[in-house]
Motif scaffolding. Structure first.
Motif, PDB file in Angstrom:
ATOM      1  N   ILE A  55      37.666  39.612  43.551  1.00 39.41           N
ATOM      2  CA  ILE A  55      37.322  38.247  43.295  1.00 39.41           C
ATOM      3  C   ILE A  55      38.207  37.216  43.615  1.00 39.41           C
ATOM      4  CG2 ILE A  55      36.172  36.759  41.608  1.00 39.41           C
ATOM      5  CD1 ILE A  55      35.137  39.170  40.031  1.00 39.41           C
ATOM      6  N   LEU A  56      39.347  37.478  42.961  1.00 41.37           N
ATOM      7  CA  LEU A  56      40.297  36.312  43.390  1.00 41.37           C
ATOM      8  C   LEU A  56      40.999  36.306  44.873  1.00 41.37           C
ATOM      9  CD1 LEU A  56      43.044  37.041  40.530  1.00 41.37           C
ATOM     10  CD2 LEU A  56      41.812  35.052  40.930  1.00 41.37           C
ATOM     11  N   ARG A  57      40.765  37.442  45.621  1.00 40.37           N
ATOM     12  CA  ARG A  57      41.246  37.440  46.838  1.00 40.37           C
ATOM     13  C   ARG A  57      39.777  36.477  47.386  1.00 40.37           C
ATOM     14  NH1 ARG A  57      38.265  42.392  49.667  1.00 40.37           N
ATOM     15  NH2 ARG A  57      36.548  40.737  49.199  1.00 40.37           N
ATOM     16  N   ASP A  58      38.723  36.526  46.955  1.00 45.39           N
ATOM     17  CA  ASP A  58      37.458  35.860  47.722  1.00 45.39           C
ATOM     18  C   ASP A  58      37.884  34.544  47.645  1.00 45.39           C
ATOM     19  OD1 ASP A  58      36.500  38.104  48.871  1.00 45.39           O
ATOM     20  OD2 ASP A  58      34.783  38.210  47.397  1.00 45.39           O
ATOM     21  N   MET A  59      38.313  34.239  46.126  1.00 43.78           N
ATOM     22  CA  MET A  59      38.148  32.680  45.988  1.00 43.78           C
ATOM     23  C   MET A  59      39.599  32.153  46.595  1.00 43.78           C
ATOM     24  SD  MET A  59      37.721  32.675  41.891  1.00 43.78           S
ATOM     25  CE  MET A  59      37.479  30.866  41.612  1.00 43.78           C
ATOM     26  N   LEU A  60      40.668  32.935  46.665  1.00 44.23           N
ATOM     27  CA  LEU A  60      41.790  32.525  47.744  1.00 44.23           C
ATOM     28  C   LEU A  60      41.285  32.173  48.885  1.00 44.23           C
ATOM     29  CD1 LEU A  60      44.520  34.645  45.976  1.00 44.23           C
ATOM     30  CD2 LEU A  60      44.432  31.903  45.964  1.00 44.23           C
ATOM     31  N   ASN A  61      40.260  32.779  49.519  1.00 40.88           N
ATOM     32  CA  ASN A  61      39.802  32.670  51.043  1.00 40.88           C
ATOM     33  C   ASN A  61      38.475  31.634  50.970  1.00 40.88           C
ATOM     34  OD1 ASN A  61      41.145  34.319  52.897  1.00 40.88           O
ATOM     35  ND2 ASN A  61      40.601  36.005  51.482  1.00 40.88           N
ATOM     36  N   GLY A  62      38.324  30.987  49.876  1.00 40.87           N
ATOM     37  CA  GLY A  62      37.365  29.793  49.934  1.00 40.87           C
ATOM     38  C   GLY A  62      35.985  29.925  49.238  1.00 40.87           C
ATOM     39  N   LYS A  63      35.954  31.079  48.584  1.00 38.98           N
ATOM     40  CA  LYS A  63      34.548  31.396  48.173  1.00 38.98           C
ATOM     41  C   LYS A  63      34.493  30.837  46.667  1.00 38.98           C
ATOM     42  CE  LYS A  63      33.336  35.613  50.570  1.00 38.98           C
ATOM     43  NZ  LYS A  63      32.735  36.914  50.446  1.00 38.98           N
ATOM     44  N   LEU A 101      28.928  37.823  45.813  1.00 42.07           N
ATOM     45  CA  LEU A 101      27.856  39.120  46.037  1.00 42.07           C
ATOM     46  C   LEU A 101      27.960  39.596  47.517  1.00 42.07           C
ATOM     47  CD1 LEU A 101      24.928  37.858  43.833  1.00 42.07           C
ATOM     48  CD2 LEU A 101      26.545  39.841  43.232  1.00 42.07           C
ATOM     49  N   ALA A 102      28.166  38.472  48.538  1.00 39.74           N
ATOM     50  CA  ALA A 102      28.081  38.887  49.718  1.00 39.74           C
ATOM     51  C   ALA A 102      29.417  39.645  50.190  1.00 39.74           C
ATOM     52  CB  ALA A 102      27.779  37.651  50.754  1.00 39.74           C
ATOM     53  N   SER A 103      30.163  39.929  49.332  1.00 38.69           N
ATOM     54  CA  SER A 103      31.568  40.577  49.993  1.00 38.69           C
ATOM     55  C   SER A 103      31.221  41.883  50.347  1.00 38.69           C
ATOM     56  CB  SER A 103      32.495  40.445  48.900  1.00 38.69           C
ATOM     57  OG  SER A 103      33.129  39.057  48.720  1.00 38.69           O
ATOM     58  N   PRO A 104      31.912  42.550  51.126  1.00 37.87           N
ATOM     59  CA  PRO A 104      31.741  44.088  51.617  1.00 37.87           C
ATOM     60  C   PRO A 104      31.640  44.994  50.517  1.00 37.87           C
ATOM     61  CG  PRO A 104      33.755  43.095  52.503  1.00 37.87           C
ATOM     62  CD  PRO A 104      33.212  42.018  51.920  1.00 37.87           C
ATOM     63  N   GLU A 105      32.463  44.578  49.289  1.00 30.66           N
ATOM     64  CA  GLU A 105      32.740  45.687  48.437  1.00 30.66           C
ATOM     65  C   GLU A 105      31.433  45.931  47.487  1.00 30.66           C
ATOM     66  OE1 GLU A 105      36.475  44.355  49.829  1.00 30.66           O
ATOM     67  OE2 GLU A 105      34.849  43.233  48.783  1.00 30.66           O
ATOM     68  N   ARG A 106      30.210  45.106  47.545  1.00 28.45           N
ATOM     69  CA  ARG A 106      29.165  44.915  46.911  1.00 28.45           C
ATOM     70  C   ARG A 106      29.281  45.058  45.277  1.00 28.45           C
ATOM     71  NH1 ARG A 106      25.682  48.981  50.819  1.00 28.45           N
ATOM     72  NH2 ARG A 106      25.238  49.549  48.651  1.00 28.45           N
ATOM     73  N   VAL A 144      28.288  43.060  36.658  1.00 26.72           N
ATOM     74  CA  VAL A 144      29.714  43.144  36.499  1.00 26.72           C
ATOM     75  C   VAL A 144      30.442  41.933  36.868  1.00 26.72           C
ATOM     76  CG1 VAL A 144      31.683  44.396  37.815  1.00 26.72           C
ATOM     77  CG2 VAL A 144      29.520  45.551  37.100  1.00 26.72           C
ATOM     78  N   LEU A 145      29.723  41.084  38.148  1.00 22.74           N
ATOM     79  CA  LEU A 145      30.281  39.790  38.568  1.00 22.74           C
ATOM     80  C   LEU A 145      30.281  38.898  37.445  1.00 22.74           C
ATOM     81  CD1 LEU A 145      31.754  38.378  40.800  1.00 22.74           C
ATOM     82  CD2 LEU A 145      29.269  37.593  41.592  1.00 22.74           C
ATOM     83  N   THR A 146      29.448  38.916  36.761  1.00 22.33           N
ATOM     84  CA  THR A 146      29.068  38.014  35.644  1.00 22.33           C
ATOM     85  C   THR A 146      30.087  38.134  34.563  1.00 22.33           C
ATOM     86  OG1 THR A 146      26.680  37.764  35.959  1.00 22.33           O
ATOM     87  CG2 THR A 146      27.680  37.034  33.717  1.00 22.33           C
ATOM     88  N   ASP A 147      30.297  39.484  34.330  1.00 26.84           N
ATOM     89  CA  ASP A 147      31.296  39.756  33.217  1.00 26.84           C
ATOM     90  C   ASP A 147      32.559  39.491  33.825  1.00 26.84           C
ATOM     91  OD1 ASP A 147      32.191  41.264  30.882  1.00 26.84           O
ATOM     92  OD2 ASP A 147      33.307  42.553  32.348  1.00 26.84           O
ATOM     93  N   ARG A 148      33.098  39.709  34.985  1.00 26.31           N
ATOM     94  CA  ARG A 148      34.407  39.502  35.425  1.00 26.31           C
ATOM     95  C   ARG A 148      34.531  37.920  35.511  1.00 26.31           C
ATOM     96  NH1 ARG A 148      33.699  43.854  34.462  1.00 26.31           N
ATOM     97  NH2 ARG A 148      34.797  45.761  35.233  1.00 26.31           N
ATOM     98  N   LEU A 149      33.703  37.199  36.060  1.00 27.67           N
ATOM     99  CA  LEU A 149      33.809  35.736  36.128  1.00 27.67           C
ATOM    100  C   LEU A 149      34.287  35.316  34.783  1.00 27.67           C
ATOM    101  CD1 LEU A 149      31.318  34.866  39.020  1.00 27.67           C
ATOM    102  CD2 LEU A 149      33.966  34.643  38.989  1.00 27.67           C
ATOM    103  N   ALA A 150      33.162  35.714  33.602  1.00 27.95           N
ATOM    104  CA  ALA A 150      33.549  35.223  32.256  1.00 27.95           C
ATOM    105  C   ALA A 150      34.889  35.488  31.783  1.00 27.95           C
ATOM    106  CB  ALA A 150      32.441  35.623  31.502  1.00 27.95           C
ATOM    107  N   GLY A 151      35.173  36.585  31.979  1.00 26.99           N
ATOM    108  CA  GLY A 151      36.669  37.268  31.440  1.00 26.99           C
ATOM    109  C   GLY A 151      37.806  36.246  32.074  1.00 26.99           C
TER     110      GLY A 151
END
Length: 123
Positions: free
Chosen positions: A30-38, A45-50, A55-62
């Motif tokens: 997620i950090l990689r995606d944010m550093l690349n502008g997401k 959710l559109a990242s290739p790792e799917r 899980v995304l909700t939980d990780r962003l909250a954390g």
């Protein structure tokens, strides 16, 4: 991630402490995606790792609790948020760059990151 961000570090070791915050399967992606502008949920959710939505909700909250990201609404109805890196989150760029260099050296099947991602961080 979210529970790890709230708990007391398991030791004073800087590596263990860092892993307590970013050492799960998804946070660095997620950090990689944010550093690349997401910035938005659907973009992650559109990242290739799917990653799954729960899980995304939980990780962003954390990540927010840990101080790596800040969220702000960009839409009222329904309320939707954009996520931006804090200085602490941006401070992980050199770590991710070194991970890319390591993987490209020892795992030749890995993607070469965009040149913009590998540029020295702005201080």
């Amino acid at each position: 991630m979210s529970s790890a961000a709230k708990r007391t570090p398991r030791s004073g070791c800087p590596i263990a402490t860092t892993l307590d915050i970013v050492g799960d399967r998804w946070t660095l992606v997620i950090l990689r995606d944010m550093l690349n502008g997401k910035k938005r949920f659907a973009e992650f959710l559109a990242s290739p790792e799917r990653i799954t939505t729960n899980v995304l909700t939980d990780r962003l909250a954390g990540m927010e609790v840990a101080g790596l990201v800040a969220k702000a609404p960009y839409q009222e109805r329904p309320v939707r948020f954009e996520y931006t890196l804090t200085p602490m989150g941006r401070g992980l760029l050199p770590v991710l760059q070194d991970m890319c260099r390591w993987a490209n050296r020892f795992r030749p099947e890995t993607w070469v990151p965009p040149a913009s991602f590998m540029e020295p961080p702005d201080d």
